[in-house]
Design an enzyme around this catalytic site. Structure first.
Site, PDB file in Angstrom:
ATOM      1  N   ASP A 141      13.756  83.626  77.765  1.00  0.00           N
ATOM      2  CA  ASP A 141      13.152  82.774  78.475  1.00  0.00           C
ATOM      3  C   ASP A 141      13.990  82.506  80.022  1.00  0.00           C
ATOM      4  O   ASP A 141      15.198  82.084  79.822  1.00  0.00           O
ATOM      5  CB  ASP A 141      12.509  81.355  77.895  1.00  0.00           C
ATOM      6  CG  ASP A 141      11.591  80.696  79.111  1.00  0.00           C
ATOM      7  OD1 ASP A 141      10.461  80.736  78.993  1.00  0.00           O
ATOM      8  OD2 ASP A 141      12.423  79.943  79.519  1.00  0.00           O
ATOM      9  N   TYR A 188      15.394  79.801  88.063  1.00  0.00           N
ATOM     10  CA  TYR A 188      16.877  79.447  87.542  1.00  0.00           C
ATOM     11  C   TYR A 188      17.876  80.212  88.281  1.00  0.00           C
ATOM     12  O   TYR A 188      19.044  80.021  87.964  1.00  0.00           O
ATOM     13  CB  TYR A 188      16.706  79.813  85.975  1.00  0.00           C
ATOM     14  CG  TYR A 188      15.674  79.263  85.340  1.00  0.00           C
ATOM     15  CD1 TYR A 188      15.187  77.955  85.645  1.00  0.00           C
ATOM     16  CD2 TYR A 188      15.404  79.461  83.938  1.00  0.00           C
ATOM     17  CE1 TYR A 188      13.911  77.364  85.009  1.00  0.00           C
ATOM     18  CE2 TYR A 188      14.366  78.846  83.358  1.00  0.00           C
ATOM     19  CZ  TYR A 188      13.633  77.878  83.418  1.00  0.00           C
ATOM     20  OH  TYR A 188      12.601  77.210  82.885  1.00  0.00           O
ATOM     21  N   LYS A 212       8.874  83.582  85.505  1.00  0.00           N
ATOM     22  CA  LYS A 212       7.718  82.632  85.875  1.00  0.00           C
ATOM     23  C   LYS A 212       7.748  82.498  87.269  1.00  0.00           C
ATOM     24  O   LYS A 212       8.762  82.576  88.037  1.00  0.00           O
ATOM     25  CB  LYS A 212       8.163  81.218  85.369  1.00  0.00           C
ATOM     26  CG  LYS A 212       8.606  81.027  83.850  1.00  0.00           C
ATOM     27  CD  LYS A 212       8.779  79.553  83.354  1.00  0.00           C
ATOM     28  CE  LYS A 212       9.391  79.454  81.980  1.00  0.00           C
ATOM     29  NZ  LYS A 212      10.881  79.461  82.124  1.00  0.00           N
ATOM     30  N   HIS A 261       4.748  78.737  86.528  1.00  0.00           N
ATOM     31  CA  HIS A 261       5.899  77.834  86.101  1.00  0.00           C
ATOM     32  C   HIS A 261       5.338  76.354  85.959  1.00  0.00           C
ATOM     33  O   HIS A 261       5.794  75.565  85.193  1.00  0.00           O
ATOM     34  CB  HIS A 261       7.048  77.911  86.854  1.00  0.00           C
ATOM     35  CG  HIS A 261       8.438  77.403  86.297  1.00  0.00           C
ATOM     36  ND1 HIS A 261       9.515  77.925  86.636  1.00  0.00           N
ATOM     37  CD2 HIS A 261       8.565  76.101  85.589  1.00  0.00           C
ATOM     38  CE1 HIS A 261      10.714  77.119  86.025  1.00  0.00           C
ATOM     39  NE2 HIS A 261       9.821  76.328  85.476  1.00  0.00           N
ATOM     40  N   LEU A 287      15.044  70.645  71.759  1.00  0.00           N
ATOM     41  CA  LEU A 287      16.183  69.913  71.454  1.00  0.00           C
ATOM     42  C   LEU A 287      16.574  68.637  72.161  1.00  0.00           C
ATOM     43  O   LEU A 287      17.829  68.036  72.053  1.00  0.00           O
ATOM     44  CB  LEU A 287      17.479  71.109  71.603  1.00  0.00           C
ATOM     45  CG  LEU A 287      17.260  72.344  70.538  1.00  0.00           C
ATOM     46  CD1 LEU A 287      18.644  73.331  70.959  1.00  0.00           C
ATOM     47  CD2 LEU A 287      17.056  71.852  69.114  1.00  0.00           C
TER      48      LEU A 287
HETATM   49  P1  NAP Z   1      17.056  72.279  74.955  1.00  0.00           P
HETATM   50  O1  NAP Z   1      16.407  73.978  74.402  1.00  0.00           O
HETATM   51  O2  NAP Z   1      16.192  71.396  74.616  1.00  0.00           O
HETATM   52  O3  NAP Z   1      18.604  72.224  74.444  1.00  0.00           O
HETATM   53  C1  NAP Z   1      19.192  72.074  75.227  1.00  0.00           C
HETATM   54  C2  NAP Z   1      20.657  71.446  74.801  1.00  0.00           C
HETATM   55  O4  NAP Z   1      20.980  71.419  73.443  1.00  0.00           O
HETATM   56  C3  NAP Z   1      21.876  72.398  75.320  1.00  0.00           C
HETATM   57  O5  NAP Z   1      22.451  71.586  76.113  1.00  0.00           O
HETATM   58  C4  NAP Z   1      22.814  72.936  74.146  1.00  0.00           C
HETATM   59  O6  NAP Z   1      24.070  72.474  74.361  1.00  0.00           O
HETATM   60  C5  NAP Z   1      22.246  71.696  72.868  1.00  0.00           C
HETATM   61  N1  NAP Z   1      22.092  72.217  71.722  1.00  0.00           N
HETATM   62  C6  NAP Z   1      21.553  73.775  71.592  1.00  0.00           C
HETATM   63  N2  NAP Z   1      21.526  74.099  70.387  1.00  0.00           N
HETATM   64  C7  NAP Z   1      22.261  73.050  69.484  1.00  0.00           C
HETATM   65  C8  NAP Z   1      22.644  72.527  68.156  1.00  0.00           C
HETATM   66  N3  NAP Z   1      22.338  73.634  67.482  1.00  0.00           N
HETATM   67  N4  NAP Z   1      23.322  71.580  68.090  1.00  0.00           N
HETATM   68  C9  NAP Z   1      23.596  70.533  68.995  1.00  0.00           C
HETATM   69  N5  NAP Z   1      23.285  70.929  70.140  1.00  0.00           N
HETATM   70  C10 NAP Z   1      22.476  71.860  70.442  1.00  0.00           C
HETATM   71  O7  NAP Z   1      17.036  72.688  76.603  1.00  0.00           O
HETATM   72  P2  NAP Z   1      16.264  73.009  77.755  1.00  0.00           P
HETATM   73  O8  NAP Z   1      17.223  73.787  78.429  1.00  0.00           O
HETATM   74  O9  NAP Z   1      15.656  71.831  78.301  1.00  0.00           O
HETATM   75  O10 NAP Z   1      15.065  73.697  77.186  1.00  0.00           O
HETATM   76  C11 NAP Z   1      15.254  75.314  76.874  1.00  0.00           C
HETATM   77  C12 NAP Z   1      14.774  76.188  77.863  1.00  0.00           C
HETATM   78  O11 NAP Z   1      13.276  75.954  78.130  1.00  0.00           O
HETATM   79  C13 NAP Z   1      15.346  76.398  79.107  1.00  0.00           C
HETATM   80  O12 NAP Z   1      16.629  76.824  79.143  1.00  0.00           O
HETATM   81  C14 NAP Z   1      14.254  77.132  79.835  1.00  0.00           C
HETATM   82  O13 NAP Z   1      14.332  78.335  79.519  1.00  0.00           O
HETATM   83  C15 NAP Z   1      12.809  76.515  79.277  1.00  0.00           C
HETATM   84  N6  NAP Z   1      12.580  75.467  80.171  1.00  0.00           N
HETATM   85  C16 NAP Z   1      11.394  75.369  80.693  1.00  0.00           C
HETATM   86  C17 NAP Z   1      10.826  74.547  81.672  1.00  0.00           C
HETATM   87  C18 NAP Z   1       9.484  74.902  82.035  1.00  0.00           C
HETATM   88  O14 NAP Z   1       9.191  74.067  83.161  1.00  0.00           O
HETATM   89  N7  NAP Z   1       8.795  75.840  81.799  1.00  0.00           N
HETATM   90  C19 NAP Z   1      11.402  73.440  81.711  1.00  0.00           C
HETATM   91  C20 NAP Z   1      12.363  73.024  81.135  1.00  0.00           C
HETATM   92  C21 NAP Z   1      13.140  74.161  80.042  1.00  0.00           C
HETATM   93  P3  NAP Z   1      25.274  73.751  74.685  1.00  0.00           P
HETATM   94  O15 NAP Z   1      24.235  74.668  75.494  1.00  0.00           O
HETATM   95  O16 NAP Z   1      26.333  73.193  75.328  1.00  0.00           O
HETATM   96  O17 NAP Z   1      25.270  74.280  73.091  1.00  0.00           O
HETATM   97  C1  WDW Z   2       8.733  71.424  87.907  1.00  0.00           C
HETATM   98  C2  WDW Z   2       8.568  72.104  86.870  1.00  0.00           C
HETATM   99  C3  WDW Z   2      10.853  71.487  88.591  1.00  0.00           C
HETATM  100  C4  WDW Z   2      12.104  72.548  86.751  1.00  0.00           C
HETATM  101  C5  WDW Z   2      11.114  72.044  87.317  1.00  0.00           C
HETATM  102  C6  WDW Z   2       9.825  71.148  88.970  1.00  0.00           C
HETATM  103  C7  WDW Z   2      10.158  72.316  86.526  1.00  0.00           C
HETATM  104  C8  WDW Z   2      11.922  73.309  85.615  1.00  0.00           C
HETATM  105  C9  WDW Z   2      15.208  72.192  82.658  1.00  0.00           C
HETATM  106  C10 WDW Z   2      15.103  73.349  82.502  1.00  0.00           C
HETATM  107  C11 WDW Z   2      12.684  73.930  84.736  1.00  0.00           C
HETATM  108  C12 WDW Z   2      14.831  71.544  84.023  1.00  0.00           C
HETATM  109  C13 WDW Z   2      14.786  74.403  83.557  1.00  0.00           C
HETATM  110  C14 WDW Z   2      14.685  72.648  85.158  1.00  0.00           C
HETATM  111  C15 WDW Z   2       9.343  70.086  90.148  1.00  0.00           C
HETATM  112  N1  WDW Z   2      10.702  73.090  85.484  1.00  0.00           N
HETATM  113  N2  WDW Z   2      13.876  73.732  84.504  1.00  0.00           N
HETATM  114  O1  WDW Z   2      12.207  74.970  83.999  1.00  0.00           O
END
Ligand code: NAP
Ligand code: WDW
Length: 318
Positions: free
Chosen positions: A50, A55, A84, A117, A219
């Protein structure tokens, strides 16, 4: 299980692996880490990756994918890649541009899934986060239904195999679903989802419409200062998840991921740490292997005595 990940069927007939690799890292992390981590993730068995134009790592992630194709670990069709369209590209004339820019960065011909997105349009231009002199975000008036029609064109052009949305609420999903002349339904809605925000009602609604809910920050998020309130509780420190991890001889992270899979949610897990990338993958591979090992060809419905019927179905192996 390591080479062929479990998938669920999307409403358009394509399949999405139930566990995905998140690639977003905060600004301080060198971009090259995304290449390194994505390669490790593919080696560990992740097939769903993803990312997003926002990003600014698609060049690095694409490099990892292409190098794992070049070394024979995977074929392009084994990988499910999501990108996205960002808020500043919601205008129908800009959506495909944003996707083409992503593909150019990636050096790929298509993405498997392309998402809106975030439902809010912002002023097109150089800046991804356009602000006025008072630091306020500059919005744009583009109807999400018009953006959706441009998404449909991306699918028709073959640049995206599937199309969906992210961060949409029920009302916004309904607006797309009820749009006159709708050609393709969104196959998924990627939203924040974890034990502290379990999205039960949105999940039930999505299930009723055959929309897959994809969980991000499952997570507890990266806790990036740019986006996350630092005073919020740390999910993986939750005592209940901690005691469950003990009970099942797992980790709080694995409990949080398994929770989503068990309720029919596709889940993303971001880690740039080799040990944790492998740990997160273990979830499906090890546990699935154990359950696969239970097979003993026990058929509960006993219709023995009917074997003389020409259509008796259970004499063949399967
Ligand atoms: P997440 O998956 O909730 O977790 C991230 C944190 O957990 C990382 O900092 C990682 O640290 C730690 N972690 C991972 N595996 C672990 C384990 N087994 N034990 C302990 N800690 C662990 O993070 P996220 O980035 O918020 O969400 C995941 C993905 O979703 C993003 O990368 C992005 O691709 C997507 N996303 C999309 C949106 C959107 O608006 N659509 C928003 C946010 C995120 P380390 O890296 O140090 O291991
Ligand atoms: C809305 C949706 C910003 C950023 C962002 C606005 C959004 C993200 C963690 C992982 C986003 C936070 C990646 C930033 C205003 N989504 N990321 O995907």
């Amino acid at each position: 299980m390591n080479s062929k990940q479990q998938t669920v069927r999307l409403s358009d007939g394509h399949f999405i692996p139930i566990l995905g690799f998140g690639t977003y890292a905060s600004k301080e992390v060198p971009k090259s880490k995304a290449t390194e981590a994505t390669k490790i993730a593919i080696d560990a068995g992740f097939r769903h990756i993803d990312s997003a134009a926002l990003y600014q790592n698609e060049k690095e992630v694409g490099l990892a994918i292409r190098s794992k194709i070049a070394d024979g670990t995977v074929k392009r069709e084994d990988i499910f890649y999501t990108s996205k369209v960002w808020c500043t590209f919601h205008h129908p004339r800009l959506v495909q541009d944003c996707l083409e820019q992503s593909l150019k960065q990636l050096q790929l011909d298509y993405v498997d899934l392309y998402l809106i997105h975030f439902p809010m349009a912002m002023k097109p231009g150089e800046s991804l986060l356009p602000k006025d002199e008072n630091g306020k975000f500059i919005y744009d008036a583009v109807d999400i239904c018009d953006t959706w029609e441009a998404m449909e064109k991306c699918k028709d052009a073959g640049l995206a195999k599937s199309i969906g949305v992210s961060n949409f609420n029920r009302r916004q999903l309904e607006r797309i679903l009820n749009k006159p002349g709708l050609k393709y339904k969104p196959v998924c809605n990627q939203v924040e989802c974890h034990p502290y925000l379990n999205q039960r009602k949105l999940l039930d609604f999505c299930k009723s419409k055959d929309i897959v809910l994809v969980a991000y920050s499952a997570l507890g998020s990266h806790r990036d200062k740019e986006w996350v309130n630092q005073s919020s509780p740390v999910l993986l420190d939750d005592p209940v998840l901690g005691s469950m991890a003990k009970k099942y001889k797992r980790t709080p992270a694995l409990i949080a991921l398994r929770y989503q899979l068990q309720r029919g949610v596709v889940v993303l897990a971001k880690s740039f740490t080799e040990k944790r990338i492998k740990e997160n993958m273990q979830l499906t591979s090890e546990d699935m292997k154990i359950i696969d090992g239970l097979n003993k060809n026990i058929r509960y419905i006993d219709v023995s005595g009917w074997e003389d019927h020409p259509e008796f179905p259970f004499l063949d192996e399967y």
